[in-house]
Design a protein around this motif. Structure first.
Motif, PDB file in Angstrom:
ATOM      1  N   PRO A  39     -28.382 -77.534 -18.975  1.00 45.93           N
ATOM      2  CA  PRO A  39     -28.310 -78.963 -18.657  1.00 45.93           C
ATOM      3  C   PRO A  39     -29.330 -79.732 -19.488  1.00 45.93           C
ATOM      4  CG  PRO A  39     -28.423 -77.646 -16.655  1.00 45.93           C
ATOM      5  CD  PRO A  39     -28.706 -76.719 -17.792  1.00 45.93           C
ATOM      6  N   TYR A  71     -33.375 -76.016 -18.300  1.00 42.17           N
ATOM      7  CA  TYR A  71     -32.892 -77.320 -18.770  1.00 42.17           C
ATOM      8  C   TYR A  71     -33.654 -77.757 -20.017  1.00 42.17           C
ATOM      9  CZ  TYR A  71     -37.016 -79.816 -16.872  1.00 42.17           C
ATOM     10  OH  TYR A  71     -38.291 -80.270 -16.622  1.00 42.17           O
ATOM     11  N   ASP A 100     -26.569 -84.565 -19.160  1.00 40.85           N
ATOM     12  CA  ASP A 100     -26.023 -84.247 -17.836  1.00 40.85           C
ATOM     13  C   ASP A 100     -26.645 -85.094 -16.739  1.00 40.85           C
ATOM     14  OD1 ASP A 100     -24.354 -81.670 -18.383  1.00 40.85           O
ATOM     15  OD2 ASP A 100     -26.240 -81.369 -19.459  1.00 40.85           O
ATOM     16  N   LEU A 297     -31.488 -81.723 -11.126  1.00 44.43           N
ATOM     17  CA  LEU A 297     -31.012 -80.359 -11.386  1.00 44.43           C
ATOM     18  C   LEU A 297     -30.268 -79.800 -10.177  1.00 44.43           C
ATOM     19  CD1 LEU A 297     -34.089 -78.888 -13.287  1.00 44.43           C
ATOM     20  CD2 LEU A 297     -31.864 -79.508 -14.254  1.00 44.43           C
ATOM     21  N   ILE A 300     -26.852 -81.259 -10.420  1.00 42.59           N
ATOM     22  CA  ILE A 300     -26.108 -80.657 -11.528  1.00 42.59           C
ATOM     23  C   ILE A 300     -25.585 -79.284 -11.128  1.00 42.59           C
ATOM     24  CG2 ILE A 300     -26.324 -79.662 -13.843  1.00 42.59           C
ATOM     25  CD1 ILE A 300     -28.324 -81.925 -14.462  1.00 42.59           C
ATOM     26  N   ASN A 301     -26.435 -78.509 -10.453  1.00 38.90           N
ATOM     27  CA  ASN A 301     -26.064 -77.147 -10.062  1.00 38.90           C
ATOM     28  C   ASN A 301     -25.114 -77.102  -8.875  1.00 38.90           C
ATOM     29  OD1 ASN A 301     -27.688 -76.052 -12.071  1.00 38.90           O
ATOM     30  ND2 ASN A 301     -29.495 -75.996 -10.758  1.00 38.90           N
TER      31      ASN A 301
END
Length: 322
Positions: A39, A71, A100, A297, A300-301
């Motif tokens: 990311p 990242y 991202d 994050l 994103i995950n």
């Protein structure tokens, strides 16, 4: 206790991504050693000429270096707090660059909402740090963006309460405000005002110096000239507090006018030690972007994860606890 609270919050967030080591990059094509895409998070701040934001950038870069397998980081800033058009352009550029996530400290609480809505619609995760976006404009734009940051009103109230204990009821004070369209400026003004009103102080002047040292110097000098009875100046950030220090010195009022600020930058720590500033508030700039990055994050995950606001610490700083 302050450090324990920060560490606890960081540990709870870091658990999302695990840890490793390498270095920060601004290369949009960089991948991990395994060849898998990582990311890419864009950190967009206000003026890097302000030590608070340069400290924030350093904290974010150090965090990425410790989590480089997780990242990549792109760090951006604007030339001054009023350069709204450039900050809007940076958001568009980062979206076009295919990041991202965007973690942003908006220079204006209203003007950045439309471009951030477009960023979210393009699939970019957006996290708001430092200066909260305007709730009414978010509603109008039909977008929800999580805020990760401190309670600025509570922080300013702590500083104001500490100052009021050093003054006499009825003393006259002045306030140097931040940019009035910024939510954190509005909240700090509310905190200062509440503290002064509760203590029975008289606010004889309140004016925006737009976060800037030189403008604060000019405005504070004018305030002291127009109201020589002023006993204290409350500055909504430390850069403006530095301007107030210079104004008080020029007026020959050193030792007579108390000054407080907000941000706990290095120069203010020195001024507190020297007795030129009474107190400031520490919102832990080195950690603030990290909190936002970790929240980004997580989303994103796991796109289904809750995108809730996260309140971060803000602490009173005086000569006794420096």
């Amino acid at each position: 206790m302050k450090k324990q609270r920060i560490v606890a919050l960081l540990l709870s967030l870091v658990a999302i991504t695990g840890c490793s080591s390498s270095s920060t990059t601004t290369d949009p094509h960089r991948t991990s050693d395994t060849g898998a895409d990582k990311p890419r998070v864009a950190l967009i701040m206000k003026s890097l000429a302000n030590e608070f934001f340069s400290t924030m950038a350093t904290g974010a870069q150090e965090h990425q270096a410790a989590h480089a397998d997780d990242y990549d980081l792109i760090v951006n800033g604007i030339k001054d707090e009023r350069d709204l058009s450039r900050q809007v352009s940076l958001v568009d550029e980062m979206v076009a660059n295919g990041v991202d996530a965007i973690v942003i400290a908006p220079a204006d609480s209203k003007a950045l909402v439309p471009v951030l809505r477009r960023a979210k619609q393009s699939g970019v995760v957006v996290i708001n740090i430092d200066n909260r976006l305007d709730a009414d404009v978010l509603t109008q734009e039909q977008v929800s963006i999580a805020f990760v940051g401190p309670d600025n009103q509570a922080g300013a109230k702590k500083v104001g309460d500490f100052l009021s204990a050093k003054l006499q009821k009825g003393d006259k004070v002045a306030i140097l405000e931040g940019i009035r369209t910024s939510f954190n400026a509005q909240q700090r003004l509310k905190g200062f005002t509440a503290a002064m009103q509760e203590a029975g102080m008289e606010i004889v002047a309140s004016q925006s110096a737009e976060w800037e040292l030189s403008k604060a110097n000019t405005i504070a000098s004018s305030m002291l000239s127009e109201h020589p009875e002023i006993k204290a100046i409350l500055a909504a950030n430390d850069s403006m507090a530095l301007g107030a220090i210079a104004a008080v010195k020029s007026a020959g009022r050193e030792g007579e006018v108390q000054i407080v600020g907000f941000d706990n930058i290095t120069a203010i720590q020195e001024a507190i030690q020297q007795g030129k500033v009474l107190a400031t508030a520490d919102q832990h700039g080195a950690d603030l972007a990290v909190f936002g990055i970790e929240a980004a994050l997580r989303l994103i995950n796991d796109a289904s994860a809750a995108s809730d606001d996260i309140e971060t610490p803000v602490d009173l700083i005086t000569k006794e606890n420096l």
